[in-house]
Design a protein around this motif. Structure first.
Motif, PDB file in Angstrom:
ATOM      1  N   GLY A  69       0.962  -1.813  -0.014  1.00 21.07           N
ATOM      2  CA  GLY A  69      -0.087   0.085   0.099  1.00 21.07           C
ATOM      3  C   GLY A  69       0.819   1.485   0.087  1.00 21.07           C
ATOM      4  N   ILE A  70       0.312   2.282  -0.896  1.00 14.90           N
ATOM      5  CA  ILE A  70       1.157   3.985  -0.705  1.00 14.90           C
ATOM      6  C   ILE A  70       0.248   4.711   0.070  1.00 14.90           C
ATOM      7  CG2 ILE A  70       2.033   5.930  -1.685  1.00 14.90           C
ATOM      8  CD1 ILE A  70       2.909   4.027  -4.169  1.00 14.90           C
ATOM      9  N   VAL A  71       0.618   5.665   0.808  1.00 16.33           N
ATOM     10  CA  VAL A  71      -0.336   7.098   1.319  1.00 16.33           C
ATOM     11  C   VAL A  71       0.379   8.306   0.941  1.00 16.33           C
ATOM     12  CG1 VAL A  71      -0.590   8.357   3.583  1.00 16.33           C
ATOM     13  CG2 VAL A  71      -0.866   5.419   3.466  1.00 16.33           C
ATOM     14  N   ILE A  72       0.824   8.994   0.396  1.00 19.38           N
ATOM     15  CA  ILE A  72       0.986   9.940  -0.695  1.00 19.38           C
ATOM     16  C   ILE A  72       0.463  11.451  -0.525  1.00 19.38           C
ATOM     17  CG2 ILE A  72       0.466   9.327  -2.473  1.00 19.38           C
ATOM     18  CD1 ILE A  72       2.474   9.783  -4.175  1.00 19.38           C
ATOM     19  N   ASN A  73       1.966  12.210   0.025  1.00 15.27           N
ATOM     20  CA  ASN A  73       1.134  13.603  -0.072  1.00 15.27           C
ATOM     21  C   ASN A  73       1.898  13.697  -0.761  1.00 15.27           C
ATOM     22  OD1 ASN A  73       0.593  16.331   0.392  1.00 15.27           O
ATOM     23  ND2 ASN A  73       1.176  16.253   2.451  1.00 15.27           N
ATOM     24  N   PRO A  74       1.870  14.226  -2.005  1.00 21.89           N
ATOM     25  CA  PRO A  74       2.559  15.249  -3.139  1.00 21.89           C
ATOM     26  C   PRO A  74       2.296  16.020  -3.427  1.00 21.89           C
ATOM     27  CG  PRO A  74      -0.030  13.371  -3.995  1.00 21.89           C
ATOM     28  CD  PRO A  74      -0.266  13.937  -2.870  1.00 21.89           C
ATOM     29  N   ALA A  75       1.970  17.039  -2.751  1.00 21.64           N
ATOM     30  CA  ALA A  75       1.981  18.043  -1.918  1.00 21.64           C
ATOM     31  C   ALA A  75       2.042  18.892  -3.244  1.00 21.64           C
ATOM     32  CB  ALA A  75       3.807  18.492  -1.438  1.00 21.64           C
ATOM     33  N   ILE A  93      -1.092   0.153  -6.863  1.00 20.52           N
ATOM     34  CA  ILE A  93      -0.880  -0.350  -5.334  1.00 20.52           C
ATOM     35  C   ILE A  93      -2.082   0.505  -5.096  1.00 20.52           C
ATOM     36  CG2 ILE A  93       0.446  -0.397  -3.805  1.00 20.52           C
ATOM     37  CD1 ILE A  93       3.190  -0.713  -5.552  1.00 20.52           C
ATOM     38  N   PRO A  94      -2.726   0.158  -3.980  1.00 24.07           N
ATOM     39  CA  PRO A  94      -3.655   0.979  -3.571  1.00 24.07           C
ATOM     40  C   PRO A  94      -3.241   2.017  -2.374  1.00 24.07           C
ATOM     41  CG  PRO A  94      -4.749  -1.637  -2.447  1.00 24.07           C
ATOM     42  CD  PRO A  94      -2.927  -1.345  -3.863  1.00 24.07           C
ATOM     43  N   THR A  95      -3.631   3.229  -2.421  1.00 26.60           N
ATOM     44  CA  THR A  95      -3.358   4.381  -2.920  1.00 26.60           C
ATOM     45  C   THR A  95      -3.964   5.778  -1.454  1.00 26.60           C
ATOM     46  OG1 THR A  95      -1.260   3.940  -4.303  1.00 26.60           O
ATOM     47  CG2 THR A  95      -1.758   6.333  -3.379  1.00 26.60           C
ATOM     48  N   TYR A  96      -3.236   5.257  -0.582  1.00 27.18           N
ATOM     49  CA  TYR A  96      -4.484   6.650   0.012  1.00 27.18           C
ATOM     50  C   TYR A  96      -3.534   8.088  -0.127  1.00 27.18           C
ATOM     51  CZ  TYR A  96      -8.376   4.728   2.527  1.00 27.18           C
ATOM     52  OH  TYR A  96      -9.537   3.933   2.503  1.00 27.18           O
ATOM     53  N   GLU A  97      -4.431   9.112  -0.429  1.00 26.84           N
ATOM     54  CA  GLU A  97      -4.239  10.386  -0.619  1.00 26.84           C
ATOM     55  C   GLU A  97      -3.747  11.345   0.612  1.00 26.84           C
ATOM     56  OE1 GLU A  97      -5.606  12.949  -3.724  1.00 26.84           O
ATOM     57  OE2 GLU A  97      -4.658  14.362  -3.528  1.00 26.84           O
ATOM     58  N   SER A 113      -6.670  17.747  -7.717  1.00 25.71           N
ATOM     59  CA  SER A 113      -5.799  16.956  -7.600  1.00 25.71           C
ATOM     60  C   SER A 113      -6.296  15.508  -8.707  1.00 25.71           C
ATOM     61  CB  SER A 113      -6.091  16.111  -6.098  1.00 25.71           C
ATOM     62  OG  SER A 113      -5.571  15.058  -6.020  1.00 25.71           O
ATOM     63  N   PHE A 114      -4.466  15.401  -9.201  1.00 27.57           N
ATOM     64  CA  PHE A 114      -4.261  14.478  -9.740  1.00 27.57           C
ATOM     65  C   PHE A 114      -4.363  13.007  -9.647  1.00 27.57           C
ATOM     66  CE2 PHE A 114      -3.310  18.121 -12.855  1.00 27.57           C
ATOM     67  CZ  PHE A 114      -3.587  17.265 -14.267  1.00 27.57           C
ATOM     68  N   VAL A 115      -4.135  13.214  -8.179  1.00 24.17           N
ATOM     69  CA  VAL A 115      -3.862  11.701  -7.602  1.00 24.17           C
ATOM     70  C   VAL A 115      -4.810  11.077  -7.323  1.00 24.17           C
ATOM     71  CG1 VAL A 115      -2.705  10.632  -5.616  1.00 24.17           C
ATOM     72  CG2 VAL A 115      -1.275  12.415  -7.534  1.00 24.17           C
ATOM     73  N   SER A 116      -5.455  12.252  -6.346  1.00 25.51           N
ATOM     74  CA  SER A 116      -7.705  11.501  -5.896  1.00 25.51           C
ATOM     75  C   SER A 116      -7.727  10.912  -7.549  1.00 25.51           C
ATOM     76  CB  SER A 116      -8.191  13.110  -6.232  1.00 25.51           C
ATOM     77  OG  SER A 116      -8.411  13.350  -7.332  1.00 25.51           O
ATOM     78  N   TYR A 117      -7.611  10.631  -8.471  1.00 22.66           N
ATOM     79  CA  TYR A 117      -8.065   9.736  -9.343  1.00 22.66           C
ATOM     80  C   TYR A 117      -8.039   8.447  -9.947  1.00 22.66           C
ATOM     81  CZ  TYR A 117      -8.959  14.289 -12.647  1.00 22.66           C
ATOM     82  OH  TYR A 117      -9.860  15.167 -13.299  1.00 22.66           O
ATOM     83  N   VAL A 118      -7.186   8.204  -9.126  1.00 19.17           N
ATOM     84  CA  VAL A 118      -5.993   6.303  -8.496  1.00 19.17           C
ATOM     85  C   VAL A 118      -6.685   6.403  -6.982  1.00 19.17           C
ATOM     86  CG1 VAL A 118      -3.810   7.366  -8.091  1.00 19.17           C
ATOM     87  CG2 VAL A 118      -5.100   4.980  -9.087  1.00 19.17           C
ATOM     88  N   ALA A 119      -6.651   7.674  -6.048  1.00 21.62           N
ATOM     89  CA  ALA A 119      -6.553   7.114  -4.976  1.00 21.62           C
ATOM     90  C   ALA A 119      -8.067   6.152  -4.081  1.00 21.62           C
ATOM     91  CB  ALA A 119      -6.552   8.307  -3.828  1.00 21.62           C
TER      92      ALA A 119
END
Ligand code: DQA
Length: 145
Positions: A69-75, A93-97, A113-119
């Motif tokens: 699993g990934i936890v990301i703050n892409p800032a 990989i399942p991801t939380y933003e 947020s681009f990342v929110s498309y996959v989070a």
């Protein structure tokens, strides 16, 4: 179970950087907090911080087959990086933003947020606690999967 916790640009300057928005606690304090949250969740973890988009893409690619699993703050890359979104889609990989501040109530350019498309979920505005919630929720999500 192993998690990768990624922090993007300028988060290494926590404590110095706009404390009215991001708080007075340092990046070292955040890493300590993340470590305790991973211990609470009962997961192994690795942390990674970079100010460089490509380095974050490389790290996500390297996680393939090694991390659950990934936890990301892409800032700032949250709002600009199709490359980070594509890397997360690539490894699947399942991801939380996570965001320390509430990006939904800040400048317009921070509200997308681009990342929110996959989070799986985005947690914003809870300060350091957002990372803890993301780690615990990601563990539960993977346990139930
Ligand atoms: C941030 C919010 C972003 O808009 C900003 O560029 C950051 C930090 C947050 O944690 O609140 O660097 O991701």
């Amino acid at each position: 179970m192993k998690f990768l916790i990624i922090n993007g640009p300028n988060l290494n300057m926590l404590g110095i950087r706009e404390p009215d928005i991001y708080g007075a606690q340092t990046f070292e304090a955040l890493l300590d907090f993340i470590g305790k949250a991973c211990d609470e969740a009962g997961v192994e973890y690795e942390t990674f911080q970079s100010n460089h988009e490509g380095a974050i893409v490389d790290k996500i690619q390297e996680a393939y087959g090694k991390v659950d699993g990934i936890v990301i703050n892409p800032a700032a890359y949250t709002h600009t990086s199709v490359a980070i979104l594509d890397a997360l889609k690539t490894v699947a990989i399942p991801t939380y933003e996570v965001h320390i501040s509430d990006i939904s109530t800040r400048e317009t350019f921070r509200q997308h947020s681009f990342v929110s498309y996959v989070a799986v979920e985005t947690i914003a505005g809870l300060g350091f606690e957002g990372y803890r919630q993301a780690i615990l929720k990601l563990k539960k999500y993977l346990d139930e999967k």
